[in-house]
Design a protein around this motif. Sequence first.
Motif, PDB file in Angstrom:
ATOM      1  N   TRP A 155     -17.962  74.807  34.358  1.00 40.25           N
ATOM      2  CA  TRP A 155     -17.870  73.740  32.994  1.00 40.25           C
ATOM      3  C   TRP A 155     -19.265  73.073  33.391  1.00 40.25           C
ATOM      4  O   TRP A 155     -19.912  72.542  32.380  1.00 40.25           O
ATOM      5  N   SER A 172     -22.512  72.115  31.086  1.00 42.82           N
ATOM      6  CA  SER A 172     -22.597  71.216  30.392  1.00 42.82           C
ATOM      7  C   SER A 172     -24.238  70.691  30.742  1.00 42.82           C
ATOM      8  O   SER A 172     -24.984  69.961  30.064  1.00 42.82           O
ATOM      9  N   ILE A 212     -17.082  74.874  24.842  1.00 41.03           N
ATOM     10  CA  ILE A 212     -18.457  74.224  24.502  1.00 41.03           C
ATOM     11  C   ILE A 212     -18.912  74.623  23.040  1.00 41.03           C
ATOM     12  O   ILE A 212     -19.617  73.941  22.437  1.00 41.03           O
TER      13      ILE A 212
END
Lengths: 487, 503
Positions: free
Chosen positions: B219, B223, B287
Motif C-alpha cells: 500500500w 502511494s 487506489i
Amino acid sequence: MILVLILTAILISTLGALWIAIIPEESKKERNLVVTTTLVISAAIVWGLLVYILSTGNYPVIEVPLASLKWRLLLDPLGMTYGLIASTLWVFAAIYSFGYMSKDRRQRKFFSFFLLSAGITLGIAFSGNLFTMYLFYELLTFATYPLVVHQGTKEALESGTKYIKYSLVGASFILAALVMLWRVTGGTLDFGALPTLFGVASSGQVATIFFLFILGFGVKAAVMPLHGWLPSAMVAPTPVSALLHAVAVVNAGVFGILRTVYSVFGPSLLLELNVRWILLVIVSITILMGSLIAIKQDVLKKRLAYSTISQLAYILLGAFMLHPLGLAGAILHMIFHSTLKIVLFFAAGIVAEETSYVKVSELGGVGKLLPLTLGSFGLVSLGMIGMLPLSGFWSKYYLLQGSLNTGSWPILAILLVSGLLNAFYFIPITISAFTGKAEINEVTKGSSFVLMLVPTLILTVLALVFGLLPGLTLPLVNGVIGQFFSL
Amino acid sequence: MAAAVKDNLPVLLIVTLLSSAYLLPILTRVRKFRLVEFFAVFVLALTFTGGVVLAYKVLATGAFNYIVGGWPAPWGIELTINALSGIFLLTIGLVTIPILLYASADLVEEVGSRQRAIWFLTLFLLLTAAASGLAVTGDMFNIFVFVEVATIASCAIVSARNDAASVEATFKYLMLATIGSGFVLLGIGFLYMLTGNLNLNFINMELSTTWHNYPTALWMAMSFFTVGFGVKSALFPLHVWLPDAHSTAITPASAVLSSLAVKGYIVALLKVFYLAVGAKIIFALPITNILLLLGMIAIIAGALFALSQDELKRRLAFSTVSQIGYIFLGIGLGTIQGLAGGLLHILSHGITKALLFLAAGTIVKRTGKTRISHLSGLGFEMPITFGVFAVGTLSMIGIPLFSGFVSKWQLLLGSLEKGNYLAVLVLIGGSLLAAAYLLPVLRVAFFQKSEEEQIREPEAPYVQKVAMLFLAVVIIFVGMFPGIFLELARQAAESLLGMEVLL
C-alpha cells in the motif's frame, strides 16, 4: 444512385461554402450564382427523392460502421418533411438575402456560413440514427453562430454567447441521454431499437432518458422555460431570423423531439410510460405564455419571435397527443408555420430596410408606402391566426380534431384562446399600417427591394394555394402517419 | 538485414533516438542548419514508422516480450511490447513530428543561437527517446532511467529561451520533479524489497502469491508511485509547476511538454499498477477510487482555473491540468471501457493540445499579443492559424467528427458501466467548461470588432502551416475513423485489467 444523391444534397452546400470562402469579397455575381445553384440543386434532389420514396414506398438506409457506433443515413417521410421545408425555403431566403445583404461588407463570410448551415440542416433531416443526428445537431450550433453575431456589435455578441450556452447545455443533455440509451439498448442508437426492448430497462430509466432528450431538443425548439435565447437572437440580420429562427434551427429542435417521440420511443411505449399529460401541460403553457408575451412586444421581430415560440409549441402539442390526427396536425403545422412565419419575417425586414421602422407603434400608414409588403403581411398573419383561405387553417383543424379524438377538452380551449390572442397581436398591425398616417411620404425602392419582395410574394401565394388545396400535402402526411401508426 | 531490423525493432527505436540525440551536437559545423533540423525530423519519422509496425504487430498477434542482447530476464533486460506501448508510440510519432517540423521554421531565432538550437534538438530527441522507452520498457530499473531522462530533458527544454521567467519556471519544475523522482525511487525500492525483482513480470508472479503477507508495505509502495508519478504528470493538486513551465517555454517546447511529456509518466504508472502489481491486487486497495476522485476534481478545478486566465498560453496550460483529469478518471473507473477511454484520451488530448499550443504560439509570435482580450479582429487576418485553433477547440469540447469526442464517449460509457453518474456529470460539465474557456478565443478573434486599425499580420511560415494543418487533419481523421485506435485502446485496457475484471 440514391447514396450519391443524398450525399450530393448534403455535401454540395458545404463545397459551395468552401468555394465562396475562397473567392474574393468583390466577385458578387459569382458568389450569388454559386449560392443559388447549390441550393437549387440540393432542393431539387430532395424533391426528387421525395417523389421516389413516396412512389416506391421503401425507405433507403445507408450505413458506415465505425468502431462501435455508426454513421447512418435514412430517407423516410418524417425526415423528408423537415428536409423539404428547409431546403426549399433556403432558396427563397437566399434570394431575399441577395437583396437584404447587398450593402453589407462581409457577404463572403455571411454566405459561406449560410450555405454550410444548409448542408448541416439536411444532415439532420436525413440522419438515420441518433448518433448521426447528434453530430449534425451540434454542428448546426457552430455553423449558425456566425450568422447570429454577423453584426459584430456588443449586443449581437452577447446574444450569440447566450445562444451557444443554451445550445451546448441542451446538447449535453442529449449526449447524456445517448450514452444511457446506448447502455439500455446494448449498443445501438438506431431508430426503432428501443420499443422492442422495453422490459429490459426499468420504466424509470426509460422515462429519464426520454426526458433528457426532450430537455435537450427542447432548447432549440424553444419550449418554455428553455426559450430565452430565441428573442435575443433577433439581433441577427433579418434573413437569418427568418430562416433560422422560424424554420431551420427551431424546427431542428422540433424535429428532434418528433424523432424522439415517434422514431426512438414510439407512441405505444410512451402511452405505457404515461408521460403524455406532463408534456401536454408544458407545451400548453408555452402556447399561452408565448402569445401573451407577444402581445406586449413593441419591436416587431421580437413579437414574431414570441409568436414563433407559441406556434412551435402547437407542433409539439400535436406530436404529444400520440394520435394519428394529432401527428397529422403537427406535420402540417411544421410545414405551414415555416412557410407563413418566414413571410412575416421577410415583410418585417423589408419594412426595416426601406423605412428603418422596427417597432409596431411606428408602422402606422406604412402600408400605403409598401402596399404589397404589408398586404402579404396582413394576409399571411390571418393564416397564422388560423383563418381560411390560408394554409394555417388546416393544421389547426387537424390539431383540434386530434384533441377531440384524444378526449382532451382543455386543449381544445387552449387552442381557441391562443387563436384569439394571435388575432390580438397580429390584426392591429395590419389595420394601423393601412389606416394610419406615416411620417414619411415615400420610400426609394432600389433593385434590392425587388429581390426581397419577390420571394415574399411567391410564398404568400403558396400559402393561399395550400389553403385552397390542402390535399396537395396529403401523400406526405399519409406517409408520415403510415410510418408510425398502423391504421 | 530487413529481417534483423524488424526483429530488433523495439530496442532499435530507442537506440536510434538516443544515438541521434547525441550525434546532433557534432553537426554544429554543418553550414545549412536546415539540414540538421530535417535530419532530426527524419529520425522521428523513421522511429514513428517503427512504432506503427510494432502497433500493427501487437494488433495482429498480441503482446510480446523482447529480450535485449539475448540475456533473458531476470538477469538481462526485457522489453514488453503490448497495446499500451502501441497506442503511446503512435501518440509520440503523431505529436513529435509536426511539432519539430513547426520548430524548424524559426528555431534559431527563438532560442537565440545555433548552438542553443542544436541543444534544443538534442533535448527534444532525448525526450522522445525517454517517452518511447517508457512505452516499451519491461522492468523497474529502466522505468526509472527513462523517467529521469524525461524529467531532465523536459526541465532543460523549458529553459531553452534563457529568460528570467522560464528559468524560474524551470527551477520550480526541477524541484518538484526531483521530489517526484524520489517518491518513484522509494516505490521501486519497496517493490524490490518485497519481491527481489525488477522485471515487471517477475514482480507480478512473486506478488500474486505473497502479497497477503505485506499489504501495508505494498500500500505504501503504491502511494509512493501515485504521488511520484502524480507530481510529474500534473495530477491535481500536484500540478502547481505545470502552468508556469508550460506557458513560459518556447512554443514547440510547450506543445511537446503538454501533449507528450506528462503522458509518459501515466504510462509508467499504468505499467507499475497493472503489469507489475496486477489488477487483482490494485482493486483490493482503494487506489483507483482515489485516482477517480482526484481525476474528477482535476477536471473541474483545472477548467475553472483555465477560465480565470486571460493569457492564452496559461489558459491552455490549465486546460492540460483539466484534461489530465480525464485520463486519471478513466484509470480510476477501472473498467475496460473507462480505461480504454482514458488511454484514447492520451492520444486524443496529445494531438489536440499540440495543435492548440502551436496555433497559440503562432498567434503570440505574429501579433505580439499574449492576452485573449487583445485578439479582437485577428481571426480573418490569420485564417489558417485561427482555423486550426477552431478545430482544436471543437475537439477539446468533444464535438463528434473530432478526436476528442471518441475518448469522451468511451469515458462516458465507462462511467455508466460502473454506474457512476457523478462521473457522467463531471465529464459533461468538464466539456461544457472547455467550451467556456476556449470558445471565447474564437469569438474575440473572429467576431469582435477591434478598436484599433488592423495592420495586416503575416501568417506563419509555410512549414508551420503545414505542421498545424497536419495535426488538424489527424484530429479529424481520428474523429471520423477511430476504429483502429479504439481497438488498440480496448486491447490495451483488456490486457492491463486482465480477465478478473470481466468476471
